[in-house]
Design a protein around this motif. Structure first.
Motif, mmCIF file in Angstrom:
data_model
loop_
_atom_site.group_PDB
_atom_site.id
_atom_site.type_symbol
_atom_site.label_atom_id
_atom_site.label_comp_id
_atom_site.label_asym_id
_atom_site.label_seq_id
_atom_site.Cartn_x
_atom_site.Cartn_y
_atom_site.Cartn_z
ATOM 1 N N PRO A 43 0.835 -1.212 0.000
ATOM 2 C CA PRO A 43 0.000 0.000 0.000
ATOM 3 C C PRO A 43 0.869 1.261 0.000
ATOM 4 O O PRO A 43 2.012 1.244 0.469
ATOM 5 N N TYR A 44 0.326 2.329 -0.523
ATOM 6 C CA TYR A 44 0.992 3.630 -0.530
ATOM 7 C C TYR A 44 0.556 4.408 0.703
ATOM 8 O O TYR A 44 -0.529 4.190 1.247
ATOM 9 N N ARG A 45 1.395 5.315 1.156
ATOM 10 C CA ARG A 45 1.068 6.156 2.303
ATOM 11 C C ARG A 45 1.634 7.541 2.005
ATOM 12 O O ARG A 45 2.789 7.668 1.609
ATOM 13 N N ASP A 46 0.810 8.564 2.188
ATOM 14 C CA ASP A 46 1.295 9.921 1.940
ATOM 15 C C ASP A 46 1.906 10.508 3.209
ATOM 16 O O ASP A 46 1.934 9.856 4.261
ATOM 17 N N GLY A 47 2.402 11.746 3.092
ATOM 18 C CA GLY A 47 3.053 12.411 4.212
ATOM 19 C C GLY A 47 2.138 12.672 5.397
ATOM 20 O O GLY A 47 2.605 12.893 6.510
ATOM 21 N N GLY A 48 0.822 12.651 5.163
ATOM 22 C CA GLY A 48 -0.139 12.833 6.248
ATOM 23 C C GLY A 48 -0.561 11.514 6.865
ATOM 24 O O GLY A 48 -1.497 11.453 7.646
ATOM 25 N N ASP A 49 0.106 10.432 6.497
ATOM 26 C CA ASP A 49 -0.133 9.082 6.997
ATOM 27 C C ASP A 49 -1.475 8.498 6.543
ATOM 28 O O ASP A 49 -2.035 7.639 7.196
ATOM 29 N N VAL A 50 -1.970 8.978 5.407
ATOM 30 C CA VAL A 50 -3.186 8.406 4.822
ATOM 31 C C VAL A 50 -2.762 7.259 3.918
ATOM 32 O O VAL A 50 -1.858 7.409 3.089
ATOM 33 N N GLU A 51 -3.397 6.104 4.091
ATOM 34 C CA GLU A 51 -3.041 4.925 3.305
ATOM 35 C C GLU A 51 -3.907 4.825 2.047
ATOM 36 O O GLU A 51 -5.106 5.122 2.075
ATOM 37 N N TYR A 52 -3.268 4.391 0.956
ATOM 38 C CA TYR A 52 -3.936 4.195 -0.335
ATOM 39 C C TYR A 52 -3.718 2.762 -0.798
ATOM 40 O O TYR A 52 -2.785 2.089 -0.356
ATOM 41 N N LEU A 53 -4.536 2.315 -1.694
ATOM 42 C CA LEU A 53 -4.454 0.950 -2.190
ATOM 43 C C LEU A 53 -3.142 0.696 -2.933
ATOM 44 O O LEU A 53 -2.606 1.590 -3.585
ATOM 45 N N PRO A 54 -2.670 -0.537 -2.868
ATOM 46 C CA PRO A 54 -1.462 -0.891 -3.620
ATOM 47 C C PRO A 54 -1.762 -0.978 -5.118
ATOM 48 O O PRO A 54 -2.925 -1.070 -5.525
ATOM 49 N N MET A 55 -0.714 -0.951 -5.916
ATOM 50 C CA MET A 55 -0.842 -1.056 -7.367
ATOM 51 C C MET A 55 0.163 -2.084 -7.877
ATOM 52 O O MET A 55 0.926 -2.648 -7.103
ATOM 53 N N PHE A 56 0.171 -2.294 -9.192
ATOM 54 C CA PHE A 56 1.133 -3.212 -9.783
ATOM 55 C C PHE A 56 2.552 -2.801 -9.419
ATOM 56 O O PHE A 56 2.861 -1.614 -9.324
ATOM 57 N N ARG A 57 3.429 -3.776 -9.292
ATOM 58 C CA ARG A 57 4.840 -3.546 -8.987
ATOM 59 C C ARG A 57 5.626 -3.092 -10.214
ATOM 60 O O ARG A 57 6.729 -2.571 -10.089
ATOM 61 N N GLN A 58 5.098 -3.360 -11.401
ATOM 62 C CA GLN A 58 5.829 -3.038 -12.617
ATOM 63 C C GLN A 58 4.911 -2.314 -13.595
ATOM 64 O O GLN A 58 3.693 -2.330 -13.444
ATOM 65 N N PRO A 59 5.497 -1.661 -14.596
ATOM 66 C CA PRO A 59 4.683 -0.904 -15.556
ATOM 67 C C PRO A 59 3.716 -1.800 -16.335
ATOM 68 O O PRO A 59 3.969 -2.986 -16.525
ATOM 69 N N VAL A 60 2.632 -1.203 -16.775
ATOM 70 C CA VAL A 60 1.676 -1.845 -17.665
ATOM 71 C C VAL A 60 1.840 -1.167 -19.020
ATOM 72 O O VAL A 60 1.648 0.043 -19.140
ATOM 73 N N LEU A 61 2.216 -1.934 -20.024
ATOM 74 C CA LEU A 61 2.403 -1.395 -21.369
ATOM 75 C C LEU A 61 1.128 -1.603 -22.167
ATOM 76 O O LEU A 61 0.539 -2.689 -22.132
ATOM 77 N N VAL A 62 0.705 -0.573 -22.880
ATOM 78 C CA VAL A 62 -0.536 -0.644 -23.654
ATOM 79 C C VAL A 62 -0.201 -0.552 -25.138
ATOM 80 O O VAL A 62 0.489 0.372 -25.581
ATOM 81 N N PHE A 63 -0.700 -1.529 -25.888
ATOM 82 C CA PHE A 63 -0.464 -1.641 -27.315
ATOM 83 C C PHE A 63 -1.787 -1.565 -28.055
ATOM 84 O O PHE A 63 -2.857 -1.685 -27.456
ATOM 85 N N GLN A 64 -1.699 -1.415 -29.371
ATOM 86 C CA GLN A 64 -2.906 -1.437 -30.190
ATOM 87 C C GLN A 64 -2.636 -2.188 -31.477
ATOM 88 O O GLN A 64 -1.489 -2.333 -31.900
ATOM 89 N N GLY A 65 -3.734 -2.655 -32.077
ATOM 90 C CA GLY A 65 -3.629 -3.358 -33.339
ATOM 91 C C GLY A 65 -5.015 -3.608 -33.905
ATOM 92 O O GLY A 65 -6.021 -3.361 -33.241
ATOM 93 N N GLY A 66 -5.061 -4.102 -35.104
ATOM 94 C CA GLY A 66 -6.326 -4.388 -35.765
ATOM 95 C C GLY A 66 -6.985 -5.651 -35.235
ATOM 96 O O GLY A 66 -6.406 -6.409 -34.453
ATOM 97 N N LYS A 67 -8.200 -5.868 -35.698
ATOM 98 C CA LYS A 67 -9.002 -7.013 -35.258
ATOM 99 C C LYS A 67 -8.264 -8.332 -35.490
ATOM 100 O O LYS A 67 -8.260 -9.210 -34.625
#
Length: 137
Positions: A43-67
Motif C-alpha cells: 500500500p501507498y502512504r502519503d506524508g499525512g499518513d493516509v493509506e492508499y491501495l497498492p498497485m502493480f509492482r511493474q509498468p503496464v504497457l498498452v499496445f494497439q492493433g487491428g481485429k
C-alpha cells in the motif's frame, strides 16, 4: 523497464473510441491483479499518513492493433499457455458481471469478437504474442 523478467501488457483494438479504450483497459488489468497477487506491491502512504491501495509492482504497457492482430495474439497466448483476460465487443452491451460471463460463454473460442486482451508472462513470450502490435499513442 529494466530489471523485470516479466511483462504486463494490454492489447486494444485500434478502432475503439477513447472511453472504450479506458474502460476496456481497466476491466482487463483487474483480471491480472486477481490472477497473480505477487504482481501487486505494498500500500501507498502519503506524508499525512493516509493509506492508499497498492498497485502493480511493474509498468503496464498498452499496445494497439487491428481485429486480426487481436485474434492472432489470442491464439498465440493460448498456444503458449499464457493466462490472459479478454474483452469482447458484446461486453459493451451488458450491464453486470454475470451477463458479461454469459456473453463470453455463448461464443466459441475461435469466433470471439475481441476488442482487448491483457496478459502477464515472461518478457520473451509476451513479445512474441504481441508481435505486430504498436505502442498505444
Amino acid at each position: 523497464m529494466t530489471g523485470f523478467t516479466t511483462k504486463i501488457a494490454v492489447l486494444l483494438r485500434d478502432d475503439l473510441l477513447g472511453w472504450q479504450r479506458l474502460n476496456v483497459t481497466a476491466f482487463l488489468v483487474s483480471g491480472l491483479a486477481v490472477a497473480d497477487p505477487n504482481l501487486i506491491g505494498e500500500p501507498y502512504r502519503d506524508g499525512g499518513d493516509v493509506e492508499y491501495l497498492p498497485m502493480f509492482r511493474q509498468p503496464v504497457l498498452v499496445f494497439q492493433g487491428g481485429k486480426e492482430l487481436l485474434t492472432t495474439a489470442h491464439s498465440r497466448a493460448l498456444s503458449r499457455d499464457v493466462r490472459l483476460s479478454i474483452f469482447t465487443s458484446d461486453l459493451f452491451t451488458t450491464g453486470h458481471d454475470a451477463a458479461n460471463r454469459a456473453a463470453v460463454r455463448a461464443v466459441p473460442t475461435t469466433s470471439l469478437d475481441l476488442v482487448g486482451l491483457a496478459l502477464h508472462g515472461p518478457r520473451n513470450a509476451v513479445d512474441k504474442i504481441l508481435k505486430g502490435a504498436s505502442m498505444h499513442p
